[in-house]
Design a protein around this motif. Structure first.
Motif, PDB file in Angstrom:
ATOM      1  N   GLN A  24      52.224  59.701  38.812  1.00  9.73           N
ATOM      2  CA  GLN A  24      52.410  60.906  38.006  1.00  9.73           C
ATOM      3  C   GLN A  24      51.187  61.183  37.138  1.00  9.73           C
ATOM      4  N   ALA A  25      50.621  60.131  36.519  1.00 11.46           N
ATOM      5  CA  ALA A  25      49.446  60.305  35.659  1.00 11.46           C
ATOM      6  C   ALA A  25      48.261  60.847  36.453  1.00 11.46           C
ATOM      7  N   ILE A  26      48.112  60.389  37.689  1.00  8.93           N
ATOM      8  CA  ILE A  26      47.010  60.856  38.539  1.00  8.93           C
ATOM      9  C   ILE A  26      47.189  62.328  38.885  1.00  8.93           C
ATOM     10  N   GLN A  27      48.391  62.700  39.255  1.00  4.74           N
ATOM     11  CA  GLN A  27      48.639  64.076  39.672  1.00  4.74           C
ATOM     12  C   GLN A  27      48.581  65.059  38.503  1.00  4.74           C
ATOM     13  N   GLU A  28      48.789  64.547  37.281  1.00  5.35           N
ATOM     14  CA  GLU A  28      48.734  65.416  36.106  1.00  5.35           C
ATOM     15  C   GLU A  28      47.384  65.378  35.396  1.00  5.35           C
ATOM     16  N   CYS A  29      46.480  64.508  35.825  1.00  6.81           N
ATOM     17  CA  CYS A  29      45.186  64.341  35.155  1.00  6.81           C
ATOM     18  C   CYS A  29      44.335  65.604  35.292  1.00  6.81           C
ATOM     19  N   ARG A  30      43.795  66.068  34.177  1.00  6.67           N
ATOM     20  CA  ARG A  30      42.916  67.237  34.175  1.00  6.67           C
ATOM     21  C   ARG A  30      41.450  66.843  34.003  1.00  6.67           C
ATOM     22  N   GLY A  31      41.197  65.577  33.726  1.00 11.71           N
ATOM     23  CA  GLY A  31      39.825  65.107  33.618  1.00 11.71           C
ATOM     24  C   GLY A  31      39.424  64.356  34.876  1.00 11.71           C
ATOM     25  N   ARG A  32      38.579  63.356  34.705  1.00 14.20           N
ATOM     26  CA  ARG A  32      38.112  62.552  35.840  1.00 14.20           C
ATOM     27  C   ARG A  32      38.982  61.309  35.991  1.00 14.20           C
ATOM     28  N   ILE A  33      39.210  60.916  37.229  1.00  9.92           N
ATOM     29  CA  ILE A  33      39.947  59.692  37.527  1.00  9.92           C
ATOM     30  C   ILE A  33      38.928  58.615  37.833  1.00  9.92           C
ATOM     31  N   ILE A  34      38.906  57.584  36.996  1.00 13.40           N
ATOM     32  CA  ILE A  34      37.875  56.545  37.085  1.00 13.40           C
ATOM     33  C   ILE A  34      38.553  55.206  37.334  1.00 13.40           C
ATOM     34  N   ALA A  35      38.264  54.618  38.464  1.00  8.89           N
ATOM     35  CA  ALA A  35      38.859  53.337  38.853  1.00  8.89           C
ATOM     36  C   ALA A  35      38.038  52.194  38.282  1.00  8.89           C
ATOM     37  N   VAL A  36      38.716  51.192  37.779  1.00  6.63           N
ATOM     38  CA  VAL A  36      38.038  49.986  37.298  1.00  6.63           C
ATOM     39  C   VAL A  36      38.127  48.947  38.418  1.00  6.63           C
ATOM     40  N   GLY A  37      37.064  48.876  39.198  1.00  5.68           N
ATOM     41  CA  GLY A  37      36.979  47.872  40.247  1.00  5.68           C
ATOM     42  C   GLY A  37      37.260  48.395  41.640  1.00  5.68           C
ATOM     43  N   THR A  38      36.656  47.728  42.631  1.00  6.11           N
ATOM     44  CA  THR A  38      36.860  48.119  44.023  1.00  6.11           C
ATOM     45  C   THR A  38      38.298  47.880  44.462  1.00  6.11           C
ATOM     46  N   THR A  39      38.982  46.909  43.854  1.00  2.00           N
ATOM     47  CA  THR A  39      40.387  46.672  44.222  1.00  2.00           C
ATOM     48  C   THR A  39      41.264  47.851  43.804  1.00  2.00           C
ATOM     49  N   THR A  40      40.957  48.446  42.663  1.00  2.00           N
ATOM     50  CA  THR A  40      41.689  49.630  42.222  1.00  2.00           C
ATOM     51  C   THR A  40      41.407  50.809  43.140  1.00  2.00           C
ATOM     52  N   VAL A  41      40.135  50.982  43.518  1.00  2.00           N
ATOM     53  CA  VAL A  41      39.779  52.055  44.447  1.00  2.00           C
ATOM     54  C   VAL A  41      40.563  51.897  45.753  1.00  2.00           C
ATOM     55  N   ARG A  42      40.570  50.678  46.272  1.00  2.00           N
ATOM     56  CA  ARG A  42      41.255  50.427  47.542  1.00  2.00           C
ATOM     57  C   ARG A  42      42.748  50.752  47.434  1.00  2.00           C
ATOM     58  N   THR A  43      43.350  50.388  46.323  1.00  2.00           N
ATOM     59  CA  THR A  43      44.769  50.670  46.116  1.00  2.00           C
ATOM     60  C   THR A  43      45.035  52.172  46.066  1.00  2.00           C
ATOM     61  N   LEU A  44      44.268  52.877  45.248  1.00  2.00           N
ATOM     62  CA  LEU A  44      44.493  54.312  45.093  1.00  2.00           C
ATOM     63  C   LEU A  44      44.291  55.053  46.409  1.00  2.00           C
ATOM     64  N   GLU A  45      43.237  54.691  47.129  1.00  2.00           N
ATOM     65  CA  GLU A  45      42.963  55.395  48.379  1.00  2.00           C
ATOM     66  C   GLU A  45      43.965  55.024  49.471  1.00  2.00           C
ATOM     67  N   THR A  46      44.543  53.837  49.384  1.00  2.00           N
ATOM     68  CA  THR A  46      45.578  53.436  50.347  1.00  2.00           C
ATOM     69  C   THR A  46      46.811  54.319  50.237  1.00  2.00           C
ATOM     70  N   PHE A  47      47.156  54.703  49.016  1.00  2.00           N
ATOM     71  CA  PHE A  47      48.368  55.493  48.789  1.00  2.00           C
ATOM     72  C   PHE A  47      48.105  56.999  48.731  1.00  2.00           C
ATOM     73  N   ALA A  48      46.836  57.408  48.883  1.00  2.00           N
ATOM     74  CA  ALA A  48      46.489  58.826  48.792  1.00  2.00           C
ATOM     75  C   ALA A  48      47.029  59.600  49.991  1.00  2.00           C
ATOM     76  N   THR A  49      47.525  60.807  49.724  1.00  2.12           N
ATOM     77  CA  THR A  49      47.973  61.690  50.799  1.00  2.12           C
ATOM     78  C   THR A  49      47.147  62.969  50.870  1.00  2.12           C
ATOM     79  N   GLY A  50      46.264  63.159  49.893  1.00  2.00           N
ATOM     80  CA  GLY A  50      45.407  64.333  49.847  1.00  2.00           C
ATOM     81  C   GLY A  50      44.653  64.327  48.533  1.00  2.00           C
ATOM     82  N   PRO A  51      43.811  65.343  48.267  1.00  2.00           N
ATOM     83  CA  PRO A  51      43.060  65.391  47.005  1.00  2.00           C
ATOM     84  C   PRO A  51      43.987  65.332  45.794  1.00  2.00           C
TER      85      PRO A  51
END
Length: 335
Positions: free
Chosen positions: A234-261
Motif C-alpha cells: 500500500q505504501a508503494i502504491q500511494e508513494c508520491r516521491g521516490r521509492i528507494i530500496a536499501v540493498g539488492t535484497t530489497t530490490v529483488r523482493t520488490l521486483e519479484t512482486f511487481a506487476t507493473g510500474p
C-alpha cells in the motif's frame, strides 16, 4: 553479448573492510547519479539532505540466525558446522567441513553437553542435522556469528552484523546495505517527511558465491524466500516521491512482486529473479548498496540499474580514493 569478464575488476585485499566502524553512520557514501553517471563523494549522514520529503525508504528487516560451530567427531577429527536454516525442533539445514566425509549417522560433539547427528544428505552440499542438548549458550557466543569468508577478524559484538531494524529470523547473511542506519538517523529522516516500509528476504549463503559461467544467462540463480506485507504494498502504491530500496535484497523482493510500474502484490514466495542489464525495473527509483565482489549477481543487478560503465567508473573512483569494500565497508547510493 554480455560476458562474465565485463564484471571483473581488481579488488585489493587491503580494500576489504575487516571490521565495522565504531559509529555505523560515519561511513563514506559514493553518490552515483543514475541519469548522468556523475559521482559525488559524501558522508552517509548526508542522506538526510539528499533525500526529499515524500520519498519512501524500503528496508529488508531479516535477521541473521545462522550460526557457526566447531566440534569433533568421536575420532577427534575437527568438524566445522554452519547451520543455515532451522527446519524443525533442533533440526537445521547445514554446511559441514569436511563435508564429503561426513555421512548420515555421523555424530559431532560440541563440548560435553551438545552434539549433532547428521540425518541425511541434501542438495548443493547441504546436510540435515539434528541437535541434542542445549543450543542456546553456543548460539549466543560471538564466535558463532557466520561472518562472510573474506572477513578474517573476530567480531566482538555480534549485533554489529545485524541491522538496527532486524526483526524476522531466517538469514545466513546480513543485508549489509542497511548496516549504516542508526535509530537516530532513521528518526531524522522521519522528521523530514521520509517514510519507511519493510520487506523480508532471507539472505542465503549463495550470496557470497561468484558467477562461474562466462555467459551470465546460464548461471543457476539461487532461490530465496521473500515477503511483502500488505502495508508495504500500500505504501508503494500511494508513494508520491521516490521509492528507494536499501540493498539488492530489497530490490529483488520488490521486483519479484511487481506487476507493473509502481504496482505490487503482497505475499510470500521464493524468488529466483536474476536481474541483469536489460531488466525493466518497475518499482525502484534508487537504491543504497555496499560495494560488491567482482563477478557477482549483485554487481550485475546494480549495473542493470545504473549502467555497467557508470558503475565500474564509480568502483574505480572508490578504489582510488580509499573507500572500504564489501560487508563492513562504505556505502553507494544510486539515485
Amino acid at each position: 553479448m554480455e560476458r562474465l569478464s565485463d564484471y571483473e575488476y581488481e579488488l585489493p585485499e587491503a580494500a576489504i573492510a575487516q571490521r565495522p566502524l565504531d559509529d555505523r553512520s560515519s561511513s563514506r557514501l559514493l553518490w552515483l547519479h543514475k541519469d548522468s553517471g556523475a559521482v559525488e563523494h559524501k558522508s552517509f549522514l548526508d542522506v538526510v539532505d539528499i533525500l526529499s520529503p515524500g520519498d519512501l525508504l524500503v528496508l529488508n528487516n531479516t535477521r541473521v540466525t545462522a550460526f557457526r560451530l566447531r566440534g569433533n567427531k568421536p575420532t577427534g577429527a575437527q568438524v566445522e558446522l554452519l547451520a543455515i536454516k532451522q527446519v524443525g525442533p533442533k533440526a537445521y539445514e547445514a554446511l559441514l567441513k569436511p563435508g564429503r566425509r561426513l555421512q548420515p549417522g555421523t555424530v559431532i560433539h560440541f563440548g560435553p553437553s551438545l552434539r549433532a547427528t547428521i540425518q541425511e544428505n541434501l542438495s548443493e552440499g547441504r546436510k540435515l542435522v539434528r541437535f541434542s542438548g542445549d543450543l542456546s549458550p553456543k548460539i549466543a557466543t560471538a564466535e558463532a556469528v557466520p561472518l562472510p569468508p573474506y572477513v578474517h577478524e573476530q567480531l566482538q559484538d555480534p549485533e554489529r552484523y545485524q541491522t538496527v531494524y532486524a526483526e524476522k529470523p531466517g538469514s545466513a547473511a546480513a543485508p549489509t546495505a542497511g548496516l549504516h542506519f542508526t535509530p537516530e538517523l532513521l528518526e531524522r529522516l522521519k522528521a523530514k517527511g521520509i517514510a519507511t516500509a519493510h520487506v523480508t528476504l532471507d539472505v542465503g549463503i549463495d550470496t557470497f558465491r561468484p558467477v562461474q559461467t562466462e555467459d551470465p544467462s546460464r548461471h543457476p540463480i539461487h532461490g530465496e524466500v521473500c515477503e511483502v506485507p500488505p502495508e508495504t504494498a500500500q505504501a508503494i502504491q500511494e508513494c508520491r516521491g521516490r521509492i528507494i530500496a536499501v540493498g539488492t535484497t530489497t530490490v529483488r523482493t520488490l521486483e519479484t512482486f511487481a506487476t507493473g510500474p509502481r504496482k505490487i502484490l503482497s505475499g510470500r514466495r521464493e524468488s529466483r529473479l536474476f536481474i541483469r542489464p536489460g531488466y525493466p525495473f518497475k518499482i525502484v527509483d534508487g537504491m543504497f548498496t555496499n560495494f560488491h565482489m567482482p563477478k557477482t549477481t549483485m554487481l550485475m543487478m546494480i549495473s542493470a540499474f545504473a549502467g555497467r560503465e557508470a558503475v565500474m567508473n564509480g568502483y574505480d573512483q572508490a578504489l582510488r580514493t580509499g573507500y572500504r569494500f564489501l560487508s563492513f565497508g562504505d556505502s553507494m547510493l544510486i539515485l
